[in-house]
Design a protein around this motif. Sequence first.
Motif, PDB file in Angstrom:
ATOM      1  N   PHE A   1      14.497 -40.733-100.909  1.00  0.00           N
ATOM      2  CA  PHE A   1      13.241 -40.293-100.858  1.00  0.00           C
ATOM      3  C   PHE A   1      11.676 -39.914-100.834  1.00  0.00           C
ATOM      4  O   PHE A   1      11.015 -40.527-101.631  1.00  0.00           O
ATOM      5  CB  PHE A   1      13.932 -38.568-101.526  1.00  0.00           C
ATOM      6  CG  PHE A   1      13.304 -37.326-101.618  1.00  0.00           C
ATOM      7  CD1 PHE A   1      13.252 -36.676-100.298  1.00  0.00           C
ATOM      8  CD2 PHE A   1      12.452 -36.788-102.165  1.00  0.00           C
ATOM      9  CE1 PHE A   1      12.722 -35.510-100.471  1.00  0.00           C
ATOM     10  CE2 PHE A   1      12.018 -34.824-102.729  1.00  0.00           C
ATOM     11  CZ  PHE A   1      12.301 -34.836-101.342  1.00  0.00           C
ATOM     12  N   TYR A   2      10.985 -39.552 -99.720  1.00  0.00           N
ATOM     13  CA  TYR A   2       9.079 -39.876-100.381  1.00  0.00           C
ATOM     14  C   TYR A   2       8.257 -38.257-100.170  1.00  0.00           C
ATOM     15  O   TYR A   2       8.893 -37.579 -99.373  1.00  0.00           O
ATOM     16  CB  TYR A   2       9.136 -40.187 -98.541  1.00  0.00           C
ATOM     17  CG  TYR A   2       9.063 -41.256 -98.090  1.00  0.00           C
ATOM     18  CD1 TYR A   2       8.047 -42.705 -98.718  1.00  0.00           C
ATOM     19  CD2 TYR A   2      10.204 -41.925 -97.446  1.00  0.00           C
ATOM     20  CE1 TYR A   2       8.751 -44.124 -98.560  1.00  0.00           C
ATOM     21  CE2 TYR A   2      10.601 -43.538 -97.971  1.00  0.00           C
ATOM     22  CZ  TYR A   2      10.124 -44.818 -97.873  1.00  0.00           C
ATOM     23  OH  TYR A   2      10.003 -45.128 -97.773  1.00  0.00           O
ATOM     24  N   TYR A   3       7.833 -38.235-101.290  1.00  0.00           N
ATOM     25  CA  TYR A   3       7.641 -36.831-101.913  1.00  0.00           C
ATOM     26  C   TYR A   3       6.001 -37.000-102.033  1.00  0.00           C
ATOM     27  O   TYR A   3       5.777 -38.396-103.163  1.00  0.00           O
ATOM     28  CB  TYR A   3       8.700 -36.814-102.982  1.00  0.00           C
ATOM     29  CG  TYR A   3       8.387 -35.763-103.555  1.00  0.00           C
ATOM     30  CD1 TYR A   3       8.814 -34.135-102.798  1.00  0.00           C
ATOM     31  CD2 TYR A   3       7.655 -35.566-104.167  1.00  0.00           C
ATOM     32  CE1 TYR A   3       8.826 -33.430-104.146  1.00  0.00           C
ATOM     33  CE2 TYR A   3       6.977 -33.930-105.933  1.00  0.00           C
ATOM     34  CZ  TYR A   3       7.872 -32.412-104.950  1.00  0.00           C
ATOM     35  OH  TYR A   3       7.616 -32.034-105.803  1.00  0.00           O
ATOM     36  N   ALA A   4       5.498 -35.987-102.157  1.00  0.00           N
ATOM     37  CA  ALA A   4       3.964 -35.724-102.207  1.00  0.00           C
ATOM     38  C   ALA A   4       3.428 -35.055-103.033  1.00  0.00           C
ATOM     39  O   ALA A   4       4.194 -33.380-101.953  1.00  0.00           O
ATOM     40  CB  ALA A   4       2.659 -36.735-101.362  1.00  0.00           C
TER      41      ALA A   4
ATOM     42  N   ASP B   1      12.920 -43.342 -93.829  1.00  0.00           N
ATOM     43  CA  ASP B   1      13.760 -44.732 -93.409  1.00  0.00           C
ATOM     44  C   ASP B   1      14.617 -44.096 -93.088  1.00  0.00           C
ATOM     45  O   ASP B   1      15.904 -45.755 -92.819  1.00  0.00           O
ATOM     46  CB  ASP B   1      13.354 -45.761 -94.693  1.00  0.00           C
ATOM     47  CG  ASP B   1      12.388 -45.776 -95.111  1.00  0.00           C
ATOM     48  OD1 ASP B   1      11.248 -45.761 -93.980  1.00  0.00           O
ATOM     49  OD2 ASP B   1      12.486 -45.728 -96.352  1.00  0.00           O
ATOM     50  N   GLY B   2      15.321 -43.520 -93.425  1.00  0.00           N
ATOM     51  CA  GLY B   2      16.520 -42.974 -93.193  1.00  0.00           C
ATOM     52  C   GLY B   2      17.240 -42.008 -93.450  1.00  0.00           C
ATOM     53  O   GLY B   2      16.577 -41.260 -94.479  1.00  0.00           O
TER      54      GLY B   2
ATOM     55  N   PHE C   1       2.153 -39.913-100.290  1.00  0.00           N
ATOM     56  CA  PHE C   1       4.034 -40.458-100.859  1.00  0.00           C
ATOM     57  C   PHE C   1       4.006 -41.221-101.703  1.00  0.00           C
ATOM     58  O   PHE C   1       3.859 -42.529-101.492  1.00  0.00           O
ATOM     59  CB  PHE C   1       4.724 -41.178 -98.975  1.00  0.00           C
ATOM     60  CG  PHE C   1       5.228 -39.795 -98.383  1.00  0.00           C
ATOM     61  CD1 PHE C   1       5.223 -38.313 -98.619  1.00  0.00           C
ATOM     62  CD2 PHE C   1       5.156 -40.015 -96.695  1.00  0.00           C
ATOM     63  CE1 PHE C   1       5.316 -37.492 -98.196  1.00  0.00           C
ATOM     64  CE2 PHE C   1       5.047 -38.683 -95.808  1.00  0.00           C
ATOM     65  CZ  PHE C   1       5.705 -37.284 -96.242  1.00  0.00           C
ATOM     66  N   LYS C   2       4.900 -40.644-102.568  1.00  0.00           N
ATOM     67  CA  LYS C   2       5.717 -42.323-103.415  1.00  0.00           C
ATOM     68  C   LYS C   2       7.161 -42.413-102.936  1.00  0.00           C
ATOM     69  O   LYS C   2       7.964 -40.803-103.211  1.00  0.00           O
ATOM     70  CB  LYS C   2       5.718 -41.542-104.748  1.00  0.00           C
ATOM     71  CG  LYS C   2       6.451 -42.589-106.232  1.00  0.00           C
ATOM     72  CD  LYS C   2       5.963 -42.267-107.287  1.00  0.00           C
ATOM     73  CE  LYS C   2       6.690 -43.311-108.081  1.00  0.00           C
ATOM     74  NZ  LYS C   2       6.645 -42.968-109.616  1.00  0.00           N
TER      75      LYS C   2
END
Length: 145
Positions: free
Chosen positions: A86-89, A122-123, A99-100
């Motif tokens: 999960f990319y979150y910012a 990524d998916g 994003f982290k």
Amino acid sequence: MIGLATAAFLTLSGSVPAFAQDAVVATLPQDIHFKGPDGAVGIAVLYGDPKKAEVFSERVRIPAGFKIMPHWHGETRTAVVLSGTFYYANGDQWDESKFKAYPPGSFLIEPAKISHYAMARDGEVVLQAMAVGPASTTRIEQAKK
């Protein structure tokens, strides 16, 4: 946790029948059914009703490549990443450089009224989220480029 996608969180979330407090309730993975349009965020309410002033828990499925545009919620939410990265910012404007990456097992707390955005870069990503309703989402308009 989504702008069109976050609106779907609220619109598609339905209520689950009330359960006696002295009974164990179990839901098997094959019995969890996500609601939402193909190619968008899917929501499965596991417990409670997000439209009411009560605790609710939902499973959130984000398809690969899907962007959850900047928004904020009126309530504090917690989430656990069950699968995918999960990319979150935080912030009002979309900026992928902020994003982290949160791998499976990550635990996030989103304080009320903190703007944020996310992506399943990524998916597919599956989250389990919990809050006390009623749930609300406010989308943040993006600056024109």
